[in-house]
Scaffold this motif. Structure first.
Motif, PDB file in Angstrom:
ATOM      1  N   ASN A  30       0.832  -1.202   0.000  1.00 22.89           N
ATOM      2  CA  ASN A  30       0.000   0.000   0.000  1.00 22.89           C
ATOM      3  C   ASN A  30       0.863   1.246   0.000  1.00 22.89           C
ATOM      4  O   ASN A  30       1.977   1.246   0.525  1.00 22.89           O
ATOM      5  CB  ASN A  30      -0.914   0.031   1.226  1.00 22.89           C
ATOM      6  N   TYR A  31       0.316   2.298  -0.562  1.00 23.54           N
ATOM      7  CA  TYR A  31       0.971   3.602  -0.503  1.00 23.54           C
ATOM      8  C   TYR A  31       0.958   4.066   0.946  1.00 23.54           C
ATOM      9  O   TYR A  31      -0.033   3.918   1.651  1.00 23.54           O
ATOM     10  CB  TYR A  31       0.228   4.609  -1.395  1.00 23.54           C
ATOM     11  N   VAL A  56      -2.707  11.510  -6.368  1.00 23.74           N
ATOM     12  CA  VAL A  56      -4.145  11.751  -6.449  1.00 23.74           C
ATOM     13  C   VAL A  56      -4.801  10.967  -5.312  1.00 23.74           C
ATOM     14  O   VAL A  56      -4.597   9.755  -5.196  1.00 23.74           O
ATOM     15  CB  VAL A  56      -4.705  11.294  -7.816  1.00 23.74           C
ATOM     16  N   HIS A  57      -5.560  11.653  -4.481  1.00 22.67           N
ATOM     17  CA  HIS A  57      -6.233  10.999  -3.354  1.00 22.67           C
ATOM     18  C   HIS A  57      -7.665  10.653  -3.765  1.00 22.67           C
ATOM     19  O   HIS A  57      -8.584  11.444  -3.604  1.00 22.67           O
ATOM     20  CB  HIS A  57      -6.233  11.920  -2.125  1.00 22.67           C
ATOM     21  N   ASP A  58      -7.816   9.463  -4.322  1.00 23.95           N
ATOM     22  CA  ASP A  58      -9.143   9.052  -4.800  1.00 23.95           C
ATOM     23  C   ASP A  58      -9.611   7.757  -4.141  1.00 23.95           C
ATOM     24  O   ASP A  58     -10.484   7.074  -4.650  1.00 23.95           O
ATOM     25  CB  ASP A  58      -9.148   8.919  -6.318  1.00 23.95           C
ATOM     26  N   GLY A  59      -9.000   7.405  -3.017  1.00 26.64           N
ATOM     27  CA  GLY A  59      -9.405   6.204  -2.300  1.00 26.64           C
ATOM     28  C   GLY A  59      -8.556   4.987  -2.605  1.00 26.64           C
ATOM     29  O   GLY A  59      -8.624   3.996  -1.887  1.00 26.64           O
ATOM     30  N   THR A  64       0.253   0.182  -6.901  1.00 22.52           N
ATOM     31  CA  THR A  64      -0.012  -0.048  -8.316  1.00 22.52           C
ATOM     32  C   THR A  64      -1.256   0.692  -8.792  1.00 22.52           C
ATOM     33  O   THR A  64      -1.511   0.773  -9.992  1.00 22.52           O
ATOM     34  CB  THR A  64      -0.178  -1.553  -8.607  1.00 22.52           C
ATOM     35  N   ALA A  65      -2.034   1.251  -7.863  1.00 27.06           N
ATOM     36  CA  ALA A  65      -3.270   1.962  -8.220  1.00 27.06           C
ATOM     37  C   ALA A  65      -3.231   3.453  -7.893  1.00 27.06           C
ATOM     38  O   ALA A  65      -3.931   4.242  -8.520  1.00 27.06           O
ATOM     39  CB  ALA A  65      -4.465   1.319  -7.517  1.00 27.06           C
ATOM     40  N   VAL A  66      -2.420   3.858  -6.915  1.00 30.28           N
ATOM     41  CA  VAL A  66      -2.334   5.277  -6.554  1.00 30.28           C
ATOM     42  C   VAL A  66      -1.651   6.019  -7.696  1.00 30.28           C
ATOM     43  O   VAL A  66      -0.541   5.679  -8.102  1.00 30.28           O
ATOM     44  CB  VAL A  66      -1.565   5.470  -5.230  1.00 30.28           C
ATOM     45  N   ARG A  67      -2.359   7.039  -8.193  1.00 32.49           N
ATOM     46  CA  ARG A  67      -1.857   7.781  -9.355  1.00 32.49           C
ATOM     47  C   ARG A  67      -1.001   8.981  -8.941  1.00 32.49           C
ATOM     48  O   ARG A  67      -1.254   9.620  -7.927  1.00 32.49           O
ATOM     49  CB  ARG A  67      -3.015   8.261 -10.219  1.00 32.49           C
ATOM     50  N   PHE A 100      16.055  12.172 -16.350  1.00 33.86           N
ATOM     51  CA  PHE A 100      14.975  13.146 -16.535  1.00 33.86           C
ATOM     52  C   PHE A 100      13.952  12.674 -17.571  1.00 33.86           C
ATOM     53  O   PHE A 100      12.788  13.049 -17.502  1.00 33.86           O
ATOM     54  CB  PHE A 100      15.527  14.506 -16.915  1.00 33.86           C
ATOM     55  N   SER A 101      14.377  11.843 -18.504  1.00 35.40           N
ATOM     56  CA  SER A 101      13.415  11.329 -19.484  1.00 35.40           C
ATOM     57  C   SER A 101      12.376  10.434 -18.809  1.00 35.40           C
ATOM     58  O   SER A 101      11.229  10.358 -19.259  1.00 35.40           O
ATOM     59  CB  SER A 101      14.119  10.585 -20.624  1.00 35.40           C
ATOM     60  N   ILE A 102      12.757   9.773 -17.717  1.00 36.77           N
ATOM     61  CA  ILE A 102      11.782   8.969 -16.953  1.00 36.77           C
ATOM     62  C   ILE A 102      10.728   9.894 -16.362  1.00 36.77           C
ATOM     63  O   ILE A 102       9.528   9.640 -16.460  1.00 36.77           O
ATOM     64  CB  ILE A 102      12.477   8.145 -15.848  1.00 36.77           C
ATOM     65  N   LEU A 103      11.165  10.983 -15.743  1.00 35.72           N
ATOM     66  CA  LEU A 103      10.218  11.939 -15.159  1.00 35.72           C
ATOM     67  C   LEU A 103       9.341  12.572 -16.235  1.00 35.72           C
ATOM     68  O   LEU A 103       8.133  12.733 -16.051  1.00 35.72           O
ATOM     69  CB  LEU A 103      10.960  13.031 -14.386  1.00 35.72           C
ATOM     70  N   ASP A 104       9.951  12.919 -17.364  1.00 34.31           N
ATOM     71  CA  ASP A 104       9.205  13.554 -18.457  1.00 34.31           C
ATOM     72  C   ASP A 104       8.197  12.617 -19.110  1.00 34.31           C
ATOM     73  O   ASP A 104       7.229  13.072 -19.725  1.00 34.31           O
ATOM     74  CB  ASP A 104      10.163  14.088 -19.524  1.00 34.31           C
ATOM     75  N   SER A 105       8.391  11.305 -18.968  1.00 32.23           N
ATOM     76  CA  SER A 105       7.459  10.345 -19.572  1.00 32.23           C
ATOM     77  C   SER A 105       6.151  10.250 -18.783  1.00 32.23           C
ATOM     78  O   SER A 105       5.207   9.620 -19.233  1.00 32.23           O
ATOM     79  CB  SER A 105       8.112   8.965 -19.692  1.00 32.23           C
ATOM     80  N   ARG A 106       6.112  10.853 -17.606  1.00 30.30           N
ATOM     81  CA  ARG A 106       4.918  10.945 -16.776  1.00 30.30           C
ATOM     82  C   ARG A 106       4.286   9.579 -16.471  1.00 30.30           C
ATOM     83  O   ARG A 106       3.125   9.331 -16.806  1.00 30.30           O
ATOM     84  CB  ARG A 106       3.906  11.879 -17.417  1.00 30.30           C
ATOM     85  N   PRO A 107       5.024   8.694 -15.804  1.00 30.97           N
ATOM     86  CA  PRO A 107       4.429   7.411 -15.411  1.00 30.97           C
ATOM     87  C   PRO A 107       3.143   7.642 -14.612  1.00 30.97           C
ATOM     88  O   PRO A 107       3.031   8.602 -13.848  1.00 30.97           O
ATOM     89  CB  PRO A 107       5.509   6.773 -14.542  1.00 30.97           C
ATOM     90  N   VAL A 108       2.176   6.762 -14.783  1.00 26.59           N
ATOM     91  CA  VAL A 108       0.834   6.977 -14.242  1.00 26.59           C
ATOM     92  C   VAL A 108       0.730   6.720 -12.746  1.00 26.59           C
ATOM     93  O   VAL A 108       0.151   7.518 -12.016  1.00 26.59           O
ATOM     94  CB  VAL A 108      -0.188   6.106 -15.016  1.00 26.59           C
ATOM     95  N   THR A 109       1.282   5.608 -12.273  1.00 25.07           N
ATOM     96  CA  THR A 109       1.097   5.244 -10.861  1.00 25.07           C
ATOM     97  C   THR A 109       2.405   5.385 -10.081  1.00 25.07           C
ATOM     98  O   THR A 109       3.492   5.474 -10.671  1.00 25.07           O
ATOM     99  CB  THR A 109       0.602   3.789 -10.717  1.00 25.07           C
TER     100      THR A 109
END
Length: 189
Positions: A30-31, A56-59, A64-67, A100-109
């Motif tokens: 868990n996060y 993002v606090h969406d519950g 793997t699910a916290v964005r 920095f390319s990793i950060l710029d790729s904007r991973p989702v979770t």
């Protein structure tokens, strides 16, 4: 050995990976707020600085699910802070663009971002990337490597950019060791 995911993990995290030989990373975790899952520490001209990214606090609770929340300019702030701290270090320029390319790729979770960053550092240091695992492990270090706890392993000293101002600061992010020691980082660990 089981570790949690971490964002720009501290030096002790990679020391544990090297010593374990067959570490794994908890994919089912868990996060947790105020953990290394979304923060790291660097040494700047103004002293130790904690950098973090918002979520993002969406519950959702699983890493793997916290964005990751990209509604604020945290990527630019992180890049500026890391540049400022390490641009004069001997090896930083060799790693900067790919990192920095990793950060710029904007991973989702949180998992996507942290695991990509851990993979980058493992490749550059010469360590095997720990595999994701949801299995229990008797050597559970998930909560032992934590910013609110004393390091599990003592750090030997190495050269740091702002050492003349602050002395040696142990257990900073692995970006500190890699930027200052480069290919010799594996020997330090």
């Amino acid at each position: 050995m089981l570790l949690s995911v971490a964002y720009f993990p501290p030096v002790e995290y990679f020391s544990l990976i090297r010593r374990a030989g067959n570490a794994s990373i908890d994919v089912g975790g868990n996060y947790q707020k105020q953990s290394y899952r979304n923060r790291f520490r660097i040494l700047t001209a103004n002293g130790v600085e904690d950098l973090r990214f918002p979520v993002v606090h969406d519950g959702a609770r699983a890493v793997t699910a916290v964005r990751v929340d990209y509604s604020t300019p945290w990527v630019a702030k992180t890049k500026t802070a890391v540049d400022s701290a390490y641009y004069s270090s001997p090896y930083y320029e060799y790693y900067r663009d790919e990192l920095f390319s990793i950060l710029d790729s904007r991973p989702v979770t949180v998992w996507d971002l942290d695991y990509a960053v851990i993979g980058f550092f493992c490749r550059k240091i010469g360590l095997h990337l720990p595999l994701p695992s949801s299995e229990p492990d008797p050597e559970d270090y998930r909560e032992l490597v934590h910013p609110k706890r004393e390091p599990v392993l003592a750090n030997r000293e190495y050269w740091q950019v702002f050492r003349d101002r602050y002395g040696f600061v142990p257990n900073l992010s692995i970006i500190d060791l890699l930027s200052n020691e480069g290919p010799e980082s594996i020997c330090y660990l």
